[in-house]
Design an enzyme around this catalytic site. Structure first.
Site, PDB file in Angstrom:
ATOM      1  N   SER A  86      49.146  34.503  75.030  1.00 34.95           N
ATOM      2  CA  SER A  86      47.939  35.060  75.640  1.00 34.95           C
ATOM      3  C   SER A  86      46.679  34.795  74.825  1.00 34.95           C
ATOM      4  O   SER A  86      45.572  34.869  75.374  1.00 34.95           O
ATOM      5  CB  SER A  86      48.109  36.568  75.854  1.00 34.95           C
ATOM      6  OG  SER A  86      48.360  37.234  74.624  1.00 34.95           O
ATOM      7  N   ASP A 105      40.934  44.404  73.705  1.00 34.60           N
ATOM      8  CA  ASP A 105      41.870  45.355  74.295  1.00 34.60           C
ATOM      9  C   ASP A 105      42.919  45.708  73.248  1.00 34.60           C
ATOM     10  O   ASP A 105      42.719  45.471  72.054  1.00 34.60           O
ATOM     11  CB  ASP A 105      42.483  44.817  75.592  1.00 34.60           C
ATOM     12  CG  ASP A 105      43.294  43.536  75.392  1.00 34.60           C
ATOM     13  OD1 ASP A 105      43.578  43.179  74.224  1.00 34.60           O
ATOM     14  OD2 ASP A 105      43.650  42.889  76.390  1.00 34.60           O
ATOM     15  N   HIS A 165      44.264  41.978  71.913  1.00 37.27           N
ATOM     16  CA  HIS A 165      43.542  40.721  71.713  1.00 37.27           C
ATOM     17  C   HIS A 165      42.170  40.902  71.075  1.00 37.27           C
ATOM     18  O   HIS A 165      41.457  41.865  71.382  1.00 37.27           O
ATOM     19  CB  HIS A 165      43.368  40.016  73.069  1.00 37.27           C
ATOM     20  CG  HIS A 165      44.652  39.852  73.811  1.00 37.27           C
ATOM     21  ND1 HIS A 165      45.040  40.705  74.829  1.00 37.27           N
ATOM     22  CD2 HIS A 165      45.648  38.949  73.674  1.00 37.27           C
ATOM     23  CE1 HIS A 165      46.221  40.323  75.288  1.00 37.27           C
ATOM     24  NE2 HIS A 165      46.608  39.263  74.604  1.00 37.27           N
TER      25      HIS A 165
END
Length: 364
Positions: A35, A325, A328
């Site tokens: 991600s 978040d 990340h």
């Protein structure tokens, strides 16, 4: 064979110390990752539980709408590639992708939740592990060979740049979870050995497929991400997770050096930004940040809210938060990490095109 059928089957430019004649081709990247590098692949995985397709993701990128990046803005790969004048590789599953796009821009295979190990993060339902991403790369190669012929295609892939940036999910969403089979099978040291041996086989496979210039990203202090802090008993960084990251970086760095020595024409590098990220988290004001322990995008006092959602609250100044978040970094933190990588690794500009603006909108 069409690109969509290949999709149905996850480098940044730097000085590698090899002489390459850039005059006859445009250098592109092939990015394999999770991600932290995903630019939209998971958006096209209908059953995936790891997606960045809701506001406020992408709020500081181009038009401000979600674009598949797990961030408010750019990834580290975006920033370094922009600085080097490299085109941004589109997501493999982008419906507009075709052979010409691949030749012009490369491909990003990264997938949120992806790991070095196939068994990592299975509860996300759909995600591309590194082995799966390599399978998809093989399908991409078949398309280019059909278009260029074998000799020209081999030349194209050998002169391209490769990034491999995974590993944190193998710990956070696998080994460190009590329900994980690997957590019962391995000790900390033996799991790191298992993980790096698997990565070694994968990089060796990429070399057999033409990868000659490749950068492996190390892990940051993953025990200090907001999710790990909120799951701890005192809100502090989880020391075990950080020690695992350091151990991985040490063993993987040596492995990459060994492969460079043993594989023909290999110019592989290991990029480690652990120390600067650790210092950023411990001393945020030193770098112009005010918060390094909680996410900018959160659901009030309800934590952990694993993703940023439209009902979430945003911090007043996103440029002052290290984390976007629970998992990340923010765009501002990614800029700092990218700057450190550029400084330590000695990047150069293989293409003559100018660098894009700070956060250009993705191509439609």
């Amino acid at each position: 064979m069409t690109l969509r059928s290949a999709g149905a089957l996850f480098l940044i430019a730097l000085v590698f110390g090899v002489a390459i004649d850039w005059s006859h081709c445009k250098v592109v990247q092939f990015i394999f990752g999770d991600s932290l590098s995903d630019v939209g692949n998971n958006q096209y995985l209908s059953k995936s539980l790891a997606k960045a397709n809701l506001p406020w993701y992408g709020i500081d990128f181009g038009s401000g709408v979600p674009n598949g990046r797990f961030c408010n803005g750019r990834t580290v790969a975006d920033i370094i590639g922009d600085t080097m004048g490299l085109p941004r590789p589109p997501a493999l599953l982008d419906p507009s992708l075709n052979e010409d796009t691949i030749l012009e821009n490369g491909v990003n295979f990264a997938s949120g939740g992806g790991g070095i190990l196939n068994e990592t993060a299975t509860y996300f339902i759909q995600r591309f592990s590194l082995y799966r991403q390599i399978e998809l790369f093989i399908g991409t190669q078949e398309l280019i060979r059909e278009k260029l012929g074998a000799k020209a295609a081999d030349k194209f892939f050998q002169e391209s740049l490769y990034v491999v940036a995974l590993g944190s999910n193998d710990f956070i969403n696998n080994f460190l979870m009590p329900v994980s089979g690997d957590s019962w099978t391995y000790s900390d040291d033996s799991f790191v050995t298992y993980l790096v041996q698997t990565l070694q086989a994968q990089i060796t496979l990429l070399h057999s497929l033409g990868a000659r210039q490749l950068l492996v990203f190390g892990l940051g202090p993953m025990g200090c991400i907001p999710l790990q802090r909120v799951l701890s008993t005192n809100g502090e960084c989880r020391d075990r997770a950080n020690k695992l990251a350091l151990s991985f970086n040490q063993v993987a760095s040596q492995m990459v050096d060994d492969l460079t020595s043993s594989l023909p024409n290999a110019s592989f590098r290991f990029g480690d930004a652990y120390n600067v990220v650790d210092d950023l988290i411990k001393n945020p004001s030193k770098y112009g940040f005010t918060n390094s322990d909680s996410p900018c995008c959160s659901f009030g006092r309800i934590r952990p809210a694993l993703t940023c959602i439209p009902a979430s609250r945003l911090c007043k100044d996103r440029s002052k938060y290290v984390f976007w978040d629970e998992y990340h970094p923010s765009d501002s933190a990614n800029q700092l990490i990218a700057n450190e990588m550029i400084r330590k690794m000695g990047f150069s500009r293989p293409n003559l095109s100018p660098a894009p603006s700070m956060a250009p909108a993705p191509e439609s």
